[in-house]
Design a protein around this motif. Structure first.
Motif, mmCIF file in Angstrom:
data_model
loop_
_atom_site.group_PDB
_atom_site.id
_atom_site.type_symbol
_atom_site.label_atom_id
_atom_site.label_comp_id
_atom_site.label_asym_id
_atom_site.label_seq_id
_atom_site.Cartn_x
_atom_site.Cartn_y
_atom_site.Cartn_z
ATOM 1 N N HIS A 26 175.022 57.331 87.397
ATOM 2 C CA HIS A 26 174.693 58.757 87.306
ATOM 3 C C HIS A 26 175.311 59.266 86.013
ATOM 4 O O HIS A 26 176.499 59.071 85.789
ATOM 5 C CB HIS A 26 175.353 59.455 88.494
ATOM 6 C CG HIS A 26 174.579 60.568 89.057
ATOM 7 N ND1 HIS A 26 174.271 60.630 90.374
ATOM 8 C CD2 HIS A 26 174.046 61.674 88.509
ATOM 9 C CE1 HIS A 26 173.594 61.729 90.621
ATOM 10 N NE2 HIS A 26 173.445 62.376 89.492
ATOM 11 N N GLU B 7 171.149 65.779 83.621
ATOM 12 C CA GLU B 7 171.600 64.829 84.633
ATOM 13 C C GLU B 7 170.493 63.815 84.931
ATOM 14 O O GLU B 7 169.325 64.174 85.089
ATOM 15 C CB GLU B 7 171.966 65.586 85.903
ATOM 16 C CG GLU B 7 172.476 64.704 87.013
ATOM 17 C CD GLU B 7 172.911 65.508 88.235
ATOM 18 O OE1 GLU B 7 173.354 64.880 89.196
ATOM 19 O OE2 GLU B 7 172.794 66.755 88.213
ATOM 20 N N HIS B 8 170.878 62.547 84.991
ATOM 21 C CA HIS B 8 169.887 61.501 85.264
ATOM 22 C C HIS B 8 170.532 60.250 85.836
ATOM 23 O O HIS B 8 171.736 60.046 85.743
ATOM 24 C CB HIS B 8 169.072 61.161 84.017
ATOM 25 C CG HIS B 8 169.850 60.544 82.891
ATOM 26 N ND1 HIS B 8 170.578 61.292 81.996
ATOM 27 C CD2 HIS B 8 169.996 59.263 82.510
ATOM 28 C CE1 HIS B 8 171.137 60.503 81.107
ATOM 29 N NE2 HIS B 8 170.810 59.256 81.402
ATOM 30 N N LEU B 9 169.679 59.424 86.444
ATOM 31 C CA LEU B 9 170.054 58.094 86.901
ATOM 32 C C LEU B 9 169.638 57.110 85.823
ATOM 33 O O LEU B 9 168.632 57.300 85.139
ATOM 34 C CB LEU B 9 169.334 57.743 88.204
ATOM 35 C CG LEU B 9 169.650 58.607 89.403
ATOM 36 C CD1 LEU B 9 168.736 58.235 90.567
ATOM 37 C CD2 LEU B 9 171.109 58.471 89.792
ATOM 38 N N HIS C 92 165.728 58.130 85.176
ATOM 39 C CA HIS C 92 165.008 59.185 85.891
ATOM 40 C C HIS C 92 165.844 60.459 85.775
ATOM 41 O O HIS C 92 166.995 60.507 86.221
ATOM 42 C CB HIS C 92 164.792 58.862 87.365
ATOM 43 C CG HIS C 92 164.319 60.056 88.125
ATOM 44 N ND1 HIS C 92 163.054 60.588 87.977
ATOM 45 C CD2 HIS C 92 164.968 60.867 88.999
ATOM 46 C CE1 HIS C 92 162.948 61.655 88.738
ATOM 47 N NE2 HIS C 92 164.086 61.850 89.368
ATOM 48 N N TYR C 93 165.258 61.490 85.122
ATOM 49 C CA TYR C 93 165.904 62.796 85.021
ATOM 50 C C TYR C 93 165.545 63.633 86.241
ATOM 51 O O TYR C 93 164.400 63.654 86.674
ATOM 52 C CB TYR C 93 165.446 63.541 83.761
ATOM 53 C CG TYR C 93 166.060 63.007 82.499
ATOM 54 C CD1 TYR C 93 167.319 63.442 82.071
ATOM 55 C CD2 TYR C 93 165.388 62.069 81.721
ATOM 56 C CE1 TYR C 93 167.879 62.947 80.906
ATOM 57 C CE2 TYR C 93 165.947 61.573 80.549
ATOM 58 C CZ TYR C 93 167.193 62.019 80.153
ATOM 59 O OH TYR C 93 167.746 61.532 79.011
ATOM 60 N N PHE C 94 166.526 64.353 86.761
ATOM 61 C CA PHE C 94 166.282 65.233 87.903
ATOM 62 C C PHE C 94 165.459 66.448 87.484
ATOM 63 O O PHE C 94 164.698 66.979 88.273
ATOM 64 C CB PHE C 94 167.597 65.652 88.548
ATOM 65 C CG PHE C 94 168.347 64.486 89.140
ATOM 66 C CD1 PHE C 94 167.924 63.918 90.333
ATOM 67 C CD2 PHE C 94 169.442 63.934 88.501
ATOM 68 C CE1 PHE C 94 168.599 62.832 90.890
ATOM 69 C CE2 PHE C 94 170.113 62.854 89.040
ATOM 70 C CZ PHE C 94 169.688 62.295 90.230
ATOM 71 N N ASP C 95 165.617 66.884 86.250
ATOM 72 C CA ASP C 95 164.846 68.008 85.718
ATOM 73 C C ASP C 95 163.787 67.444 84.778
ATOM 74 O O ASP C 95 164.102 66.893 83.726
ATOM 75 C CB ASP C 95 165.770 68.954 84.950
ATOM 76 C CG ASP C 95 165.073 70.220 84.470
ATOM 77 O OD1 ASP C 95 163.839 70.184 84.218
ATOM 78 O OD2 ASP C 95 165.758 71.239 84.316
ATOM 79 N N GLU D 138 176.375 64.530 85.248
ATOM 80 C CA GLU D 138 176.303 65.247 86.525
ATOM 81 C C GLU D 138 176.574 66.730 86.346
ATOM 82 O O GLU D 138 177.459 67.124 85.601
ATOM 83 C CB GLU D 138 177.310 64.651 87.512
ATOM 84 C CG GLU D 138 176.894 63.282 88.009
ATOM 85 C CD GLU D 138 177.823 62.741 89.078
ATOM 86 O OE1 GLU D 138 177.950 63.401 90.123
ATOM 87 O OE2 GLU D 138 178.391 61.667 88.848
ATOM 88 N N ARG E 233 158.829 60.073 88.142
ATOM 89 C CA ARG E 233 159.001 60.102 89.604
ATOM 90 C C ARG E 233 160.186 59.228 90.033
ATOM 91 O O ARG E 233 160.281 58.073 89.645
ATOM 92 C CB ARG E 233 157.719 59.625 90.291
ATOM 93 C CG ARG E 233 156.531 60.541 90.021
ATOM 94 C CD ARG E 233 155.196 60.074 90.595
ATOM 95 N NE ARG E 233 155.174 58.718 91.078
ATOM 96 C CZ ARG E 233 154.783 58.357 92.299
ATOM 97 N NH1 ARG E 233 154.396 59.264 93.169
ATOM 98 N NH2 ARG E 233 154.763 57.099 92.641
ATOM 99 N N ARG E 234 161.042 59.775 90.835
ATOM 100 C CA ARG E 234 162.219 59.067 91.334
ATOM 101 C C ARG E 234 161.818 57.802 92.101
ATOM 102 O O ARG E 234 162.462 56.748 91.988
ATOM 103 C CB ARG E 234 163.041 60.006 92.233
ATOM 104 C CG ARG E 234 164.148 59.356 93.052
ATOM 105 C CD ARG E 234 165.344 58.968 92.193
ATOM 106 N NE ARG E 234 166.347 58.247 92.936
ATOM 107 C CZ ARG E 234 167.422 58.800 93.490
ATOM 108 N NH1 ARG E 234 167.624 60.104 93.392
ATOM 109 N NH2 ARG E 234 168.286 58.060 94.134
#
Length: 133
Positions: A99, A107-109, A125-128, A102, A75-76
């Motif tokens: 980041h 892609e992740h933070l 944190h991965y977006f996917d 991108e 979770r972000r």
């Protein structure tokens, strides 16, 4: 294979147990499970990290690769909460939030902290969510 109730275990060197405990417990909010004269055992976000008193800790962590550990948050908001906690408590930031990859599926933070014995901790944190494993 691994049952969801199983716990990953990692042992790392520590130059001083008091400062190590302050970083992980008072700083990151980990739970101190046990303390002995030569080590502390932590509940590190649901897994176990044991910090062994050692004179072989890294005096210079060098680069993040290949040796680091951490947590990938599903979770972000959990990732963001840890970033705010680290900032509020003045933890040693090795690399600020960045980041990576991108525009790609991975892609992740990410951000990296340094503990008092120069162990590097990366949080992501991965977006996917498919990239969690």
């Amino acid at each position: 294979m691994r049952d969801p109730g199983d716990v990953f275990h990692l042992a790392i060197p520590a130059r001083d147990l008091d400062e190590t405990q302050r970083f992980y417990v008072d700083g990151l909010g980990c739970h101190l499970a046990r303390r002995y004269d030569d080590r502390i055992t932590l509940d590190f976000f649901g897994d176990q990290v044991v910090c062994h008193l050692s004179d072989r800790w890294e005096r210079d962590p060098g680069d993040l690769y290949p040796r680091h550990f951490g947590v990938t948050f599903r979770r972000r908001e959990d990732f963001d909460a840890l970033v705010r906690l680290a900032e509020a408590r003045g933890l040693d930031v090795y690399a600020p939030v960045g980041h990576r990859f991108e525009g790609r599926v991975e892609e992740h933070l990410t951000f990296v902290l340094r503990d008092p014995s120069n162990n590097l901790l990366e949080f992501k944190h991965y977006f996917d969510p498919r990239m969690m494993h």
